[in-house]
Design an enzyme around this catalytic site. Structure first.
Site, PDB file in Angstrom:
ATOM      1  N   SER A  40      13.176 -17.955   4.540  1.00 33.91           N
ATOM      2  CA  SER A  40      11.958 -17.558   5.235  1.00 33.91           C
ATOM      3  C   SER A  40      11.646 -16.112   4.898  1.00 33.91           C
ATOM      4  CB  SER A  40      12.134 -17.713   6.751  1.00 33.91           C
ATOM      5  OG  SER A  40      10.938 -17.447   7.441  1.00 33.91           O
ATOM      6  N   ARG A  41      10.368 -15.788   4.879  1.00 32.36           N
ATOM      7  CA  ARG A  41       9.978 -14.402   4.604  1.00 32.36           C
ATOM      8  C   ARG A  41      10.345 -13.479   5.764  1.00 32.36           C
ATOM      9  NH1 ARG A  41       3.810 -14.351   3.257  1.00 32.36           N
ATOM     10  NH2 ARG A  41       3.834 -15.811   5.009  1.00 32.36           N
ATOM     11  N   LYS A  94       4.515 -31.947   9.482  1.00 23.63           N
ATOM     12  CA  LYS A  94       3.132 -32.405   9.403  1.00 23.63           C
ATOM     13  C   LYS A  94       2.191 -31.191   9.370  1.00 23.63           C
ATOM     14  CE  LYS A  94       1.374 -31.270  13.500  1.00 23.63           C
ATOM     15  NZ  LYS A  94       0.131 -30.536  13.717  1.00 23.63           N
TER      16      LYS A  94
END
Length: 311
Positions: A40-41, A94
């Site tokens: 993750s950033r 999703k």
């Protein structure tokens, strides 16, 4: 497939609110998984290696067998392609991609690389959905309506990506409604749509959609992302066996006002259970019907510009 039938060695990409609220608790309680890395950033998961990108994670953690991709849909295709080409099983949050054609290509890549792809429609796993599906299968449906109204300021604070082009806007929650409707109702097709775009945003804040089913059944859908007070996540059907109301995003089923199913939500544990089945069986599970309806709404929809509702 996972080695020696042990827990699936999983990595999560995109450590944001949905991961902290849903994915991490579900995985922690499921013996079919061992979370061994995150990418993750900005976000981090305690106790495991945290890398800045999926490429770095795959390089640094060679034992990785599967990944859950939880970044915004505009960025999901490249990450999924990287994982599939590295022969990792892929769980797609999703919506599974920014376009239908992207996900079709991911299906091809999964098959070519002998790994599983899972498009996760979490609302389909709400506790009353299967009971609603069984009821409608036993009845003659005369008409149906989808009413999905919530407050974006409450549920998605400071998430600017949803307002960018490709960010889905009100169809981000609306696709949850479509994931249920396409599971419990006959095949349906959009006949018209009006999409309300705030003058300062590139995605709609409301939508008014009409469908017909393959048998000519009328279905309407009202989506609103500025709902105050009680939130509405309902699918209603008028049938020869009574009026069905599936409410609470699929958690509560009533027929003619009598509650027949009302259980606590446990969608993400069931999603991960299904992903484990898909991986163990060496298959993919990718239903594109909800995403196709969103694409059709944008293709057929009339754009209606409304006043900006925040700066």
């Amino acid at each position: 497939m996972p080695s020696n039938n042990g827990p699936i060695k999983l990595g999560i990409v995109g450590v944001g609110k949905i991961v902290r609220d849903q994915h991490l608790p579900a995985v922690a309680k499921d013996a079919d998984y061992r979370l061994i890395a995150a990418a993750s950033r900005h976000g981090k998961v305690d106790g495991i290696p945290n890398l800045p990108t999926i490429e770095a994670m795959i390089d640094a953690v060679p034992d990785l067998e599967a990944v859950s991709l939880c970044m915004p849909p505009q960025f999901r295709y490249d990450a999924a392609r990287t994982a599939l080409m590295a022969k990792k099983h892929v769980f797609l949050e999703k919506p599974p991609g920014a376009t239908v054609s992207e996900v079709e290509d991911l299906k091809r890549l999964a098959a070519a690389n002998g790994v599983s792809l899972f498009a996760s429609w979490h609302s389909r796993y709400a506790p009353a959905v299967e009971a609603a599906r069984a009821f409608l299968a036993s009845a003659r449906v005369n008409s149906a309506a989808i009413v999905w109204k919530e407050d974006v300021r409450r549920w998605h604070p400071n998430q600017d990506w949803i307002w960018a082009a490709g960010g889905f806007g009100v169809f981000d929650p609306g696709i949850n409604a479509l994931s249920i409707a396409t599971h419990i109702l006959p095949a349906m097709f959009i006949t018209s749509a009006v999409l309300d775009f705030p003058e300062n945003r590139a995605s709609p804040v409301a939508a008014h959609v009409t469908f017909r089913t393959s048998d000519g059944l009328p279905v309407t859908m009202e989506l609103d992302w500025l709902q105050t007070g009680p939130q509405s996540w309902d699918i209603l059907a008028d049938t020869d066996k009574g009026k069905m109301v599936l409410s609470g995003g699929g958690t509560r089923l009533a027929i003619d006002g009598k509650v027949v199913n009302d259980e606590p939500e446990a969608e993400y544990p069931q999603l991960y259970r299904r992903f484990a089945e898909v991986v163990r069986d060496g298959v993919s599970d990718v239903d594109l019907a909800p995403l196709q309806h969103v694409a059709d709404a944008f293709m057929l929809g009339k754009r209606n510009v409304v006043e900006a509702f925040f700066d």
